[in-house]
Structures are given as C-alpha cells and as structure tokens.
Design an enzyme around this catalytic site. Structure first.
Site, PDB file in Angstrom:
ATOM      1  CG  HIS A   7       1.602   6.158   2.293  1.00 42.80           C
ATOM      2  ND1 HIS A   7       0.519   5.885   3.084  1.00 42.80           N
ATOM      3  CD2 HIS A   7       2.702   5.791   2.990  1.00 42.80           C
ATOM      4  CE1 HIS A   7       0.954   5.379   4.226  1.00 42.80           C
ATOM      5  NE2 HIS A   7       2.277   5.306   4.192  1.00 42.80           N
ATOM      6  CG  ASP A  38      10.248   4.561   2.987  1.00 42.73           C
ATOM      7  OD1 ASP A  38      10.834   4.506   4.074  1.00 42.73           O
ATOM      8  OD2 ASP A  38       9.198   3.971   2.750  1.00 42.73           O
TER       9      ASP A  38
END
Ligand code: ACO
Length: 441
Positions: free
Chosen positions: A317, A375
């Site tokens: 991320h 996700d």
C-alpha cells in the site's frame, strides 16, 4: 488565554530553503496539522524563487487541508473525524458513518432518522435510466456501465446543479449516495439477464442493496443477517481513505466547477485501475491463476523478479507500511461469512491464508513492509456472497461515493478554493525551426 489566541501569539513557524549556488535563503511558512506531518507552504515558491517542487506521484505533496480522514501508515491506523475505524465498524452502521463523513459529527437520534429518511427516499432512479442500461452490451464490464450511468445522472437534475448553492449540493449528495446502490444492483442484474428489482424502503441501506442484487420477482427473498453485517462492514471500511487517486481525481474535477455527478463519475474511472479499486478483482483472478498451494513459491519468485511485471495483488500500500487496519477487521469476518454460507472449506481461502503466511515471513516482503491490504480479504468475502469478480470494484465505488462526496463538499465549502492546476518539469525540445512536410526526412 484561549488556544486560538495562544497560537496567534506564538511566533510563526518557518522552514528555511537555501539555494547552494547563490547562497540566497527563503523562509517558507510551516502549516501545522492536528496529528501527522506538518506542511511547508510552497504556494509562493515559484513567484519568489523561480523554482517549482518536483513530486510526480505526490508522495510528499499535500494538496488540501482536510478534517475528514487521518491515516497513520506506519502505525496502521485509520480514523474518520477522530473516530477509529475499529470503533466505527464495531459500534456504528453505514448510515451513521455516512453522516459523520459528510457533516463532521455522529448524528443524534432525530438527525439520524432524518438523514436516513432522505437517503431511503432517494433510492429510485428515473425510469428513463433503464434505457441507458439497455444500450450496453450484456457482457460490458459493470464499471464501464457505472462510469456512463453515474455521469449521465446529471442529465436528469438540471434544476439542482448549481454547486454554489448549498441546497443544491445537499440534494445532489443525497441523490448520489442513495442511487448508486440501485445503479450498482442494476449493472449486476443486467449482466445476468434478470429483471431489475425496485428498491424497498422497509429495508436498511445494506439489506436493500442485497435485495436489489439477489431477489427475483418470482419468490420471496430472505436477508441473511451475517452477510448483511459483513457487507455493512465492507462498506464502512471503504467509505473514505483521504487523498487517494480516485478522491484526488474527484477533487481535481470538482475544482473546475464540474457538477457532482460528473465528479463522482471521474472518481469511478480512477478507481477502476488495478493498482487502486480494481485490486480485489485481481486478487481473486491471481488466486485462480496460482490454483494450488504448491505453486505459491513460483508466484512469489515472479513477484520479486524486476523483469516480470507480476505483482502480488492484495499486498502493499502506498500509505500503510504496516498491517492495513481494514484488512485486520475483515480477516475475522472472512471466516465468519464463509462458515455461515457453508463454504468454510473454500480452497481459494485456504490458498489465500497460505499465501499470506508465506509472504509475511519472506524477507522481500518483510523488508519492503508489504502487508496484505483490504482488497486481499474483501474479494474472498464478496465472492462467497455470490458477487462475480467483475462487481467487486463496483461495490467499492458504491461505498466510496460518500467519501468522494464528503471530500468534494469540503473542498467547495473552502472560501479560497481555486481550480487545481499542477505544474510540470518540462524536459522536451527547447525550441525547433519548423520544417515543411515535403522537406522532412
Ligand atoms: N508485489 C511485489 N512487489 C511489490 C508489491 C507487490 N504487491 N508492491 C510493492 N512491491 C515492491 C516494489 O516493486 C518496490 O520494490 P523495490 O523497492 O525493490 O523497487 C517496493 O515494493 C516498494 O513499492 P512501491 O512500488 O514504491 O509502492 P507504491 O507505494 O508505489 O505502490 C501499490 C503501492 C500500488 C499498492 C503496490 O503495492 C501494488 O501495486 N500492490 C498490488 C496492487 C494492490 O493490491 N492494490 C491495492 C491498493 S489498496 C486500495 O487501493 C484499496
């Protein structure tokens, strides 16, 4: 002395910038954040120094002031309006979180009921919208349909598109967050060839969405409370995430004065990318491609190979260099949903857990602080609920619409809002003589 007076009396903080060639120095004002890094105000940099800042992917650039969301990527913390995401997912519901993001505080009982009523009574879409859908191929990607129909909503509300009018802004936001679930469910129904299901006002926001997706006119539909609760959490976890790519797209589009339906459509297009909202679809596709635990080492090797574009989807991320707190919340739910739906022995989940375990102990991933992101788990849960992978990003867009709206609203309400216009470092030809077509080699 009040805190404001004390702050006003304190000497202004500055940051000194020095040009090593000329020895010239400039004092740049420093702007304090409540928590997190302070900002160096470079707004007059070009005028005063003749230089611009160079930060192509905005790693060190603050493009706005915001009171909505705070992320501490190193600590793995996420807060909305000062409330932790753990508290909000455990103690709140999506309607309350939407209100919080938009208006700054959790609602009291009457405000909650009124807001809920507004959202509930705006869920239907104009009958003419049905014709938009029929123009798309049945196999169109649902995100392609969403880009079109959400932008197209602006064609229905000419009377309330004045962005400088607070009532117009309010009604547009209510319409957007109420109608997006209806449109999202319609994209699903259209793809599978089932009739559109009209919204039901007796159901909660999340229950109504499940109903519009999975009910058919031929028989009654029973909401599964475990599924509804998990989906509510997924919506809360995706509601806002400060200045990510899609939110920045919405703000930039909004800074031109574009109407909110057009701005949210631009956010949807930005979210579609595999490095952003498209990642949960890619996680599932990757798990299918890996197929078996035995092949994990082969895919890990590919993820580490700089000559191979393959990345481990659902890992890493831009901001979180620790466990994504949203992933931590969903990890537990993932098991509960699968158990409830009787897919406890889902081989893909098994594979995902093994992949997580191996990646978390692999020096490549450990050194680069590549942890599973939200996700990684949301894809598995959504699949178990019966959503096809192509719908995953649509569900993300549904949940993020309120965040986009809150950020757009905050920007428009800024008294000194100006059109966004980044600069560039030009590295092309400095000037060339024009050569006529018949003389060019
Ligand atoms: N698999 C393998 N290596 C990776 C991965 C990954 N998923 N993510 C980052 N890396 C590597 C990079 O190659 C780089 O290696 P290097 O230092 O040897 O060159 C290093 O880790 C740092 O990565 P960056 O590319 O600088 O990280 P950045 O902040 O630019 O990218 C991103 C973040 C886009 C999310 C990236 O990690 C990625 O593509 N992940 C997979 C896609 C994904 O899951 N996206 C969802 C994001 S969450 C969301 O949108 C809700």
């Amino acid at each position: 002395m009040t805190a404001e007076k004390k702050a006003a009396a304190a000497p202004a903080k500055t940051f000194t910038l020095k040009d090593d060639q000329s020895g010239k120095e400039w004092k740049l004002p420093v702007v304090d954040g409540t928590v997190g890094p302070n900002g160096i105000d470079v707004r007059k940099l070009l005028a005063e120094t003749g230089h611009i800042t160079f930060d192509p992917s905005f790693n060190s650039t603050g493009a706005c002031k915001s009171k909505i969301t705070f992320i501490d990527g190193d600590a793995g913390k996420l807060m909305h309006r000062g409330y932790s995401i753990e508290d909000l997912t455990q103690k709140s519901n999506f309607i309350e979180v939407m209100y919080l993001l938009l208006y700054g505080d959790l609602p009291n009982k009457p405000d909650y009921e009124e807001f809920k009523r507004h959202i509930t009574y705006h869920t239907m879409v104009h009958e003419q919208v049905h014709f938009f859908f029929r123009g798309f191929r049945r196999d169109a990607h649902p995100m392609a349909i969403m880009c079109g129909v959400v932008g197209g909503l602006s064609a229905f509300y000419h009377d309330s598109l004045d962005i400088n009018n607070p009532q117009h802004r309010e009604i547009s936001i209510h319409r957007l967050i109420a109608k997006i679930p209806t449109l999202a469910a319609m994209t699903f129904k259209y793809a599978i060839g089932q009739p559109f299901m009209y919204p039901r006002n007796d159901l909660s926001f999340v229950e109504n969405f499940l109903y519009m997706c999975f009910a058919v006119p031929a028989e009654p539909y029973k909401i599964n409370p475990v599924v509804a609760k998990a989906l509510e959490k997924i919506f809360i976890l995706h509601a806002d995430h400060e200045q990510n790519a899609s939110t920045s797209t919405v703000r930039l589009a909004g800074s031109t004065g574009a109407n909110p339906f057009a701005c949210i459509a631009s956010g949807i297009t930005s979210l579609w990318g595999p490095a952003h909202g498209g990642a949960n679809q890619e996680v599932l596709e990757m798990l299918h491609e890996i197929g078996h635990k035995d092949r994990i080492p082969e895919f890990l090797a590919r993820a580490k190979d700089k000559n191979d574009p393959f990345k481990l989807m659902g890992f890493g991320h831009r901001i979180y260099k620790n466990y994504d707190p949203r992933a931590a919340v969903l990890k537990a739910d993932c098991h509960a949903v699968l158990e409830e739906l009787g897919v406890k022995n889902e081989p893909l989940l098994d594979l995902a857990m093994e992949l997580e375990k191996i990646a978390l102990s692999d020096p490549y991933f450990v050194e680069r602080k590549l942890f599973p992101n939200v996700d990684f788990y949301s894809g598995i849960i959504l699949k178990a609920m019966g959503f096809p992978t192509s719908m995953f990003t649509v569900l993300f867009a549904l949940a993020r619409t309120v965040g986009w709206c809150a950020q757009w609203k905050e920007m428009i309400e800024e008294p000194d809002m100006r059109i966004g216009r980044p600069r560039q470092l030009y590295i092309g030809a400095a000037g060339r003589p024009y050569v006529a077509l018949d003389k060019r080699k």
